[in-house]
Each structure stands twice: as C-alpha cells, then as structure tokens.
Design a protein around this motif. Structure first.
Motif, PDB file in Angstrom:
ATOM      1  N   CYS A 160     -28.662  -9.878  12.406  1.00  0.00           N
ATOM      2  CA  CYS A 160     -29.741  -9.232  13.163  1.00  0.00           C
ATOM      3  C   CYS A 160     -30.570  -8.313  12.277  1.00  0.00           C
ATOM      4  CB  CYS A 160     -29.191  -8.469  14.369  1.00  0.00           C
ATOM      5  SG  CYS A 160     -27.754  -7.442  14.016  1.00  0.00           S
ATOM      6  N   LEU A 161     -29.900  -7.590  11.357  1.00  0.00           N
ATOM      7  CA  LEU A 161     -30.629  -6.651  10.499  1.00  0.00           C
ATOM      8  C   LEU A 161     -31.094  -7.324   9.210  1.00  0.00           C
ATOM      9  CD1 LEU A 161     -28.476  -3.429  11.049  1.00  0.00           C
ATOM     10  CD2 LEU A 161     -30.531  -4.178  12.260  1.00  0.00           C
ATOM     11  N   VAL A 162     -30.290  -8.224   8.665  1.00  0.00           N
ATOM     12  CA  VAL A 162     -30.680  -8.904   7.417  1.00  0.00           C
ATOM     13  C   VAL A 162     -31.924  -9.763   7.650  1.00  0.00           C
ATOM     14  CG1 VAL A 162     -29.947 -10.617   5.709  1.00  0.00           C
ATOM     15  CG2 VAL A 162     -28.334  -8.881   6.483  1.00  0.00           C
ATOM     16  N   GLU A 163     -31.990 -10.418   8.800  1.00  0.00           N
ATOM     17  CA  GLU A 163     -33.138 -11.295   9.098  1.00  0.00           C
ATOM     18  C   GLU A 163     -34.341 -10.536   9.649  1.00  0.00           C
ATOM     19  OE1 GLU A 163     -33.115 -14.610   8.488  1.00  0.00           O
ATOM     20  OE2 GLU A 163     -31.064 -14.468   7.734  1.00  0.00           O
ATOM     21  N   CYS A 164     -34.176  -9.270   9.955  1.00  0.00           N
ATOM     22  CA  CYS A 164     -35.279  -8.465  10.493  1.00  0.00           C
ATOM     23  C   CYS A 164     -36.423  -8.433   9.475  1.00  0.00           C
ATOM     24  CB  CYS A 164     -34.789  -7.037  10.779  1.00  0.00           C
ATOM     25  SG  CYS A 164     -36.134  -5.881  11.147  1.00  0.00           S
ATOM     26  N   GLN A 165     -37.649  -8.703   9.954  1.00  0.00           N
ATOM     27  CA  GLN A 165     -38.800  -8.754   9.032  1.00  0.00           C
ATOM     28  C   GLN A 165     -39.410  -7.375   8.787  1.00  0.00           C
ATOM     29  OE1 GLN A 165     -41.177 -12.587   9.262  1.00  0.00           O
ATOM     30  NE2 GLN A 165     -40.568 -12.404  11.384  1.00  0.00           N
ATOM     31  N   TRP A 166     -38.813  -6.359   9.379  1.00  0.00           N
ATOM     32  CA  TRP A 166     -39.404  -5.016   9.280  1.00  0.00           C
ATOM     33  C   TRP A 166     -38.488  -4.039   8.570  1.00  0.00           C
ATOM     34  CZ3 TRP A 166     -44.284  -5.500  10.860  1.00  0.00           C
ATOM     35  CH2 TRP A 166     -44.567  -6.566  11.723  1.00  0.00           C
ATOM     36  N   ILE A 167     -37.252  -4.438   8.334  1.00  0.00           N
ATOM     37  CA  ILE A 167     -36.286  -3.548   7.689  1.00  0.00           C
ATOM     38  C   ILE A 167     -35.708  -4.274   6.475  1.00  0.00           C
ATOM     39  CG2 ILE A 167     -34.056  -2.366   7.973  1.00  0.00           C
ATOM     40  CD1 ILE A 167     -34.707  -2.148  10.993  1.00  0.00           C
ATOM     41  N   ASP A 168     -35.716  -3.587   5.329  1.00  0.00           N
ATOM     42  CA  ASP A 168     -35.203  -4.187   4.093  1.00  0.00           C
ATOM     43  C   ASP A 168     -33.767  -3.685   3.888  1.00  0.00           C
ATOM     44  OD1 ASP A 168     -35.090  -5.493   1.742  1.00  0.00           O
ATOM     45  OD2 ASP A 168     -36.264  -4.034   0.598  1.00  0.00           O
ATOM     46  N   PRO A 183     -28.479  -7.573  20.155  1.00  0.00           N
ATOM     47  CA  PRO A 183     -28.423  -6.369  19.318  1.00  0.00           C
ATOM     48  C   PRO A 183     -29.560  -5.379  19.574  1.00  0.00           C
ATOM     49  CG  PRO A 183     -29.026  -8.303  17.999  1.00  0.00           C
ATOM     50  CD  PRO A 183     -28.566  -8.807  19.326  1.00  0.00           C
ATOM     51  N   PHE A 184     -30.757  -5.901  19.924  1.00  0.00           N
ATOM     52  CA  PHE A 184     -31.841  -4.940  20.181  1.00  0.00           C
ATOM     53  C   PHE A 184     -31.485  -4.010  21.339  1.00  0.00           C
ATOM     54  CE2 PHE A 184     -35.504  -3.577  22.680  1.00  0.00           C
ATOM     55  CZ  PHE A 184     -36.035  -2.671  21.765  1.00  0.00           C
ATOM     56  N   ASP A 185     -30.752  -4.521  22.306  1.00  0.00           N
ATOM     57  CA  ASP A 185     -30.422  -3.688  23.468  1.00  0.00           C
ATOM     58  C   ASP A 185     -29.552  -2.499  23.061  1.00  0.00           C
ATOM     59  OD1 ASP A 185     -31.685  -5.874  24.455  1.00  0.00           O
ATOM     60  OD2 ASP A 185     -30.356  -6.206  26.137  1.00  0.00           O
ATOM     61  N   LEU A 186     -28.690  -2.715  22.052  1.00  0.00           N
ATOM     62  CA  LEU A 186     -27.899  -1.595  21.531  1.00  0.00           C
ATOM     63  C   LEU A 186     -28.819  -0.607  20.803  1.00  0.00           C
ATOM     64  CD1 LEU A 186     -25.205  -0.191  20.793  1.00  0.00           C
ATOM     65  CD2 LEU A 186     -25.124  -1.652  18.755  1.00  0.00           C
ATOM     66  N   ILE A 187     -29.720  -1.146  19.974  1.00  0.00           N
ATOM     67  CA  ILE A 187     -30.653  -0.282  19.240  1.00  0.00           C
ATOM     68  C   ILE A 187     -31.498   0.534  20.228  1.00  0.00           C
ATOM     69  CG2 ILE A 187     -32.693  -0.338  17.716  1.00  0.00           C
ATOM     70  CD1 ILE A 187     -31.380  -2.813  16.347  1.00  0.00           C
ATOM     71  N   ALA A 188     -31.983  -0.144  21.269  1.00  0.00           N
ATOM     72  CA  ALA A 188     -32.829   0.542  22.267  1.00  0.00           C
ATOM     73  C   ALA A 188     -32.055   1.658  22.969  1.00  0.00           C
ATOM     74  CB  ALA A 188     -33.346  -0.476  23.288  1.00  0.00           C
ATOM     75  N   CYS A 232     -36.692   0.576  13.002  1.00  0.00           N
ATOM     76  CA  CYS A 232     -36.908  -0.540  13.933  1.00  0.00           C
ATOM     77  C   CYS A 232     -38.243  -0.365  14.651  1.00  0.00           C
ATOM     78  CB  CYS A 232     -35.778  -0.563  14.966  1.00  0.00           C
ATOM     79  SG  CYS A 232     -36.108  -1.620  16.382  1.00  0.00           S
ATOM     80  N   ILE A 233     -39.092  -1.398  14.633  1.00  0.00           N
ATOM     81  CA  ILE A 233     -40.379  -1.269  15.328  1.00  0.00           C
ATOM     82  C   ILE A 233     -40.323  -1.892  16.739  1.00  0.00           C
ATOM     83  CG2 ILE A 233     -41.624  -1.271  13.103  1.00  0.00           C
ATOM     84  CD1 ILE A 233     -42.850  -4.001  14.266  1.00  0.00           C
ATOM     85  N   THR A 234     -39.129  -2.186  17.205  1.00  0.00           N
ATOM     86  CA  THR A 234     -38.912  -2.661  18.583  1.00  0.00           C
ATOM     87  C   THR A 234     -39.629  -3.993  18.864  1.00  0.00           C
ATOM     88  OG1 THR A 234     -40.744  -1.449  19.649  1.00  0.00           O
ATOM     89  CG2 THR A 234     -38.671  -0.258  19.369  1.00  0.00           C
ATOM     90  N   CYS A 235     -39.507  -4.918  17.906  1.00  0.00           N
ATOM     91  CA  CYS A 235     -40.168  -6.226  18.088  1.00  0.00           C
ATOM     92  C   CYS A 235     -39.308  -7.193  18.894  1.00  0.00           C
ATOM     93  CB  CYS A 235     -40.516  -6.834  16.736  1.00  0.00           C
ATOM     94  SG  CYS A 235     -39.097  -7.525  15.849  1.00  0.00           S
ATOM     95  N   TYR A 236     -38.100  -6.824  19.237  1.00  0.00           N
ATOM     96  CA  TYR A 236     -37.152  -7.621  20.036  1.00  0.00           C
ATOM     97  C   TYR A 236     -36.601  -8.854  19.306  1.00  0.00           C
ATOM     98  CZ  TYR A 236     -39.882  -5.380  23.883  1.00  0.00           C
ATOM     99  OH  TYR A 236     -40.557  -4.530  24.702  1.00  0.00           O
ATOM    100  N   ALA A 237     -37.043  -9.093  18.053  1.00  0.00           N
ATOM    101  CA  ALA A 237     -36.703 -10.369  17.405  1.00  0.00           C
ATOM    102  C   ALA A 237     -35.204 -10.558  17.247  1.00  0.00           C
ATOM    103  CB  ALA A 237     -37.388 -10.460  16.048  1.00  0.00           C
ATOM    104  N   CYS A 238     -34.474  -9.466  16.997  1.00  0.00           N
ATOM    105  CA  CYS A 238     -33.038  -9.649  16.713  1.00  0.00           C
ATOM    106  C   CYS A 238     -32.278 -10.180  17.922  1.00  0.00           C
ATOM    107  CB  CYS A 238     -32.420  -8.370  16.155  1.00  0.00           C
ATOM    108  SG  CYS A 238     -32.837  -6.886  17.038  1.00  0.00           S
ATOM    109  N   ASN A 239     -32.786  -9.945  19.133  1.00  0.00           N
ATOM    110  CA  ASN A 239     -32.113 -10.550  20.299  1.00  0.00           C
ATOM    111  C   ASN A 239     -32.184 -12.073  20.226  1.00  0.00           C
ATOM    112  OD1 ASN A 239     -31.319  -8.182  21.438  1.00  0.00           O
ATOM    113  ND2 ASN A 239     -32.495  -8.389  23.326  1.00  0.00           N
TER     114      ASN A 239
HETATM  115  S1  SF4 Z   1     -36.107  -5.150  17.182  1.00  0.00           S
HETATM  116 FE1  SF4 Z   1     -34.582  -5.953  15.769  1.00  0.00          FE
HETATM  117  S2  SF4 Z   1     -35.769  -7.417  14.502  1.00  0.00           S
HETATM  118 FE2  SF4 Z   1     -37.269  -6.068  15.516  1.00  0.00          FE
HETATM  119  S3  SF4 Z   1     -37.646  -4.373  14.091  1.00  0.00           S
HETATM  120 FE3  SF4 Z   1     -35.967  -3.753  15.450  1.00  0.00          FE
HETATM  121  S4  SF4 Z   1     -34.116  -4.302  14.327  1.00  0.00           S
HETATM  122 FE4  SF4 Z   1     -35.799  -5.451  13.426  1.00  0.00          FE
END
Ligand code: SF4
Ligand code: SF4
Length: 332
Positions: free
Chosen positions: A13-21, A62-67, A46-53
């Motif tokens: 979820c984090l490795v594939e995130c396009q916004w976090i290195d 995983p985004f739901d945990l981050i949120a 996290c810019i809350t793009c929801y992609a990791c879900n």
């Molecule tokens: S929602 Fe997930 S994929 Fe999107 S920026 Fe946050 S951690 Fe990265």
C-alpha cells in the motif's frame, strides 16, 4: 473500514503509493506502527487519494486506517475548523420539489456550479441536487472521515424519499458513497445506485443508430473516488468504444491513475502543478488529442495546466453528446 485480520503486512500500500517515497522495510514498519495506533509521518504525507484501498492485494482497506489516524491526530483540520466546515454543508430545512419517479438523478452540488455540464437529452430526467443531497465525501480528504460517516444516512434517507428504485449519480463521489461507503457503514441502501457511465452506456446503446463514431484518441482522467468502486470501470471502456473513441493506453490510467492533485493545496501538502504536468504530459505523449474527465473538480483543477500544454479537457458525457450530434467536438 480497515480489516486488520486481512493485512499480511506486505507493505504494498505504501510502496506502490505514487505520492510517498518509501522503501519496503520502512513501509512495513510504518504500517505496523499505524496498526498499533501510532502517529507516523505517513499521515501528513498522504494526500488522501484512496489509491491504496484499491492497491492492497488483501482488500484490507489501508486508507481507512490512515484516515482514522489522520482524524485521531488531527493532522489536517483541527476539531473546531472541522465543525465549522461541517456546518456549512448541513441542511436542516424541508425538502421541496421532490420528484416521484422510478429513476432519479442526483447532481450533488453541481447543478448550480457546473450547469453547463448537465445539458442536453442525457440530463432530461427527474433530478434532485443541492445541499440536502451533498455526499460529504470531501471530508475524508480533510482528515475528518467521521463527518462523512455521520451524514451518510441522511443522504440515503433523502434520496429514498423519491421512491426511486434507481438513483443515477452525476458525481463519482456520490456513487462511491452509495455503492460502497454507506453499505460499509452498515446503512441499507434501498435503491440501486447507477453510475453516470453506466447510465450513458445504456442511453447510447438504446440510441445506437444515431451514433456517429468520433474517431478520436482521448486520455481518461480517473478521479480519486473511483478507487472506491473499481467494479464499474468497464462502463468507461464501453462508453469509449460505443462512441468510436480510443482510450489511449498510458502510464497514469487505471490502477496507476493520478488524481487531479489539487487536494495537495487543500491540505497544505505541496505544489500540485508538477504532478498535474506529469499527468497531462503522459496523456500527450500517449497520443491523446484530449482528456476526458468524469469529475467536474478534475476539470476545474487541471484546466490551467491543461491549457498551458494545449490539452483540451472534455466532460465524459460530452463525448456521448458529441457522438449523438448534439454538440460539436472541440477538436473539429
Ligand atoms: S491514500 Fe494511500 S495511496 Fe493515496 S496518498 Fe495516501 S497512502 Fe498514498
Ligand atoms: S494493508 Fe494491504 S497492502 Fe497494506 S500492508 Fe496490509 S496487506 Fe499489504
């Protein structure tokens, strides 16, 4: 809702995130810390793009945990500001002009702000919209997901009052709320949510003999909220096919889509322009003559950069209108 039992701590979820290195070891450690309820730098990055879900192979959300943690640690909006923002969208009056129909379209807040996008025969159906039908999905971008959850039932209940068996969603966020989020909150949705792309495909299929294939190459701008409902994605392909449009194959589409990035401004999370340029240049280099947007907010937010790079932005339903001969192609 995050499903800890499904998570095998792979770190994707984090490795594939396009916004976090982030490297895999650190991603796994950070995610584990978040499962333990700890605050990590990820929450702010996290810019809350929801992609990791959508990325998570185990469907653990995983985004739901981050949120949840963004809200717990008040990473973006403090409690008072969240309350002020919530108050701006709360509707407390009587519902007026409620249509009674088997099929009703909800236009969220866009009938006034983006009336030009809701023109023509496609939109000639009973509609509701405005504050009472606001879908609240913005609040999970703001680190205030509980506000989104709190008002979900009101939205479902108000739409139910139409008696419709199908609610067509103009906005992708509304569809995400009705098709995925509300059921996840345990809310029974007593009608079938219909995505705008499904509705257009159905309309075009009924009017197939009127379609003049457009013979265009167009890039698709997939909005962030589509991460909640990937199962409806095939309707976008069908819409392109029915109208004689090639959806160009490019790096930043489908699972690798980039959101419009404007949320970075909202969150004070950096300059969105370089990301928007990356997106538009990707479309251009893939041979696209234009970019089709499903979300009006993508059009607003990408417009300056798209203009700079000579990339016309077209609202998705306007492709159908062009193919039906209702409006001219901006490319002709
Ligand atoms: S929602 Fe997930 S994929 Fe999107 S920026 Fe946050 S951690 Fe990265
Ligand atoms: S939430 Fe999914 S992608 Fe993230 S670590 Fe767990 S299993 Fe892997």
């Amino acid at each position: 809702m995050f499903k800890p039992d499904l998570c095998d701590l792979c770190g994707d979820c984090l490795v594939e995130c396009q916004w976090i290195d982030i490297e895999r070891d650190q991603a796994i450690a950070s995610f584990k810390a978040m499962i333990d309820g700890q605050e990590t730098p990820i929450l702010k990055q996290c810019i809350t793009c929801y992609a990791c879900n959508e990325i998570c192979p185990e469907k653990a959300n995983p985004f739901d945990l981050i949120a949840e943690l963004q809200e717990k640690y008040r990473v973006f909006l403090d409690e008072e500001t969240a309350r002020i923002e919530e108050a701006k969208y709360v509707f407390a009056g009587e519902l007026e002009g409620l249509p009674r129909s088997e099929r009703v379209m909800t236009t969220c807040v866009f009938a006034k702000t983006d009336a030009s996008l809701l023109q023509g025969e496609l939109y000639d159906l009973p509609r509701v919209g405005g504050k009472p039908y606001y879908c609240w999905v913005l609040f999970s971008h703001w680190g205030a997901e509980s506000i989104q959850r709190k008002h979900a039932r009101d939205l479902v209940d108000r739409l139910s009052l139409t008696g419709a068996s199908e609610i067509v969603c103009f906005h992708d966020d509304c569809y995400a709320m009705l098709a995925t989020l509300a059921p996840e909150y345990g809310i029974e949705v007593p009608f079938r949510p219909v995505h705008l792309s499904e509705y257009i495909v159905e309309y075009l299929t009924r009017n197939k003999d009127r379609i003049k294939p457009l013979d265009l190459k167009i890039a698709y701008q997939r909005p962030c909220s589509s991460r909640h409902t990937p199962e409806k994605e095939h309707y976008i392909d069908e819409l392109f096919e029915l109208t004689g449009v090639t959806r160009v194959c490019r790096t930043h589409d489908r699972e690798k889509a980039l959101c419009c990035a404007s949320i970075k401004l909202l969150l004070g999370n950096g300059d969105p322009v370089p990301d928007q340029e990356k997106n538009i240049i990707d479309a251009r280099e893939s041979g696209a003559q234009a970019m089709a947007c499903l979300c009006p907010m993508c059009i607003h937010n990408l417009s300056p950069v798209a203009q700079k790079h000579g990339m016309p932005l077209i609202f998705l339903s306007d492709i159908a209108r062009m193919a039906l001969g209702e409006i001219q192609s901006p490319l002709s």
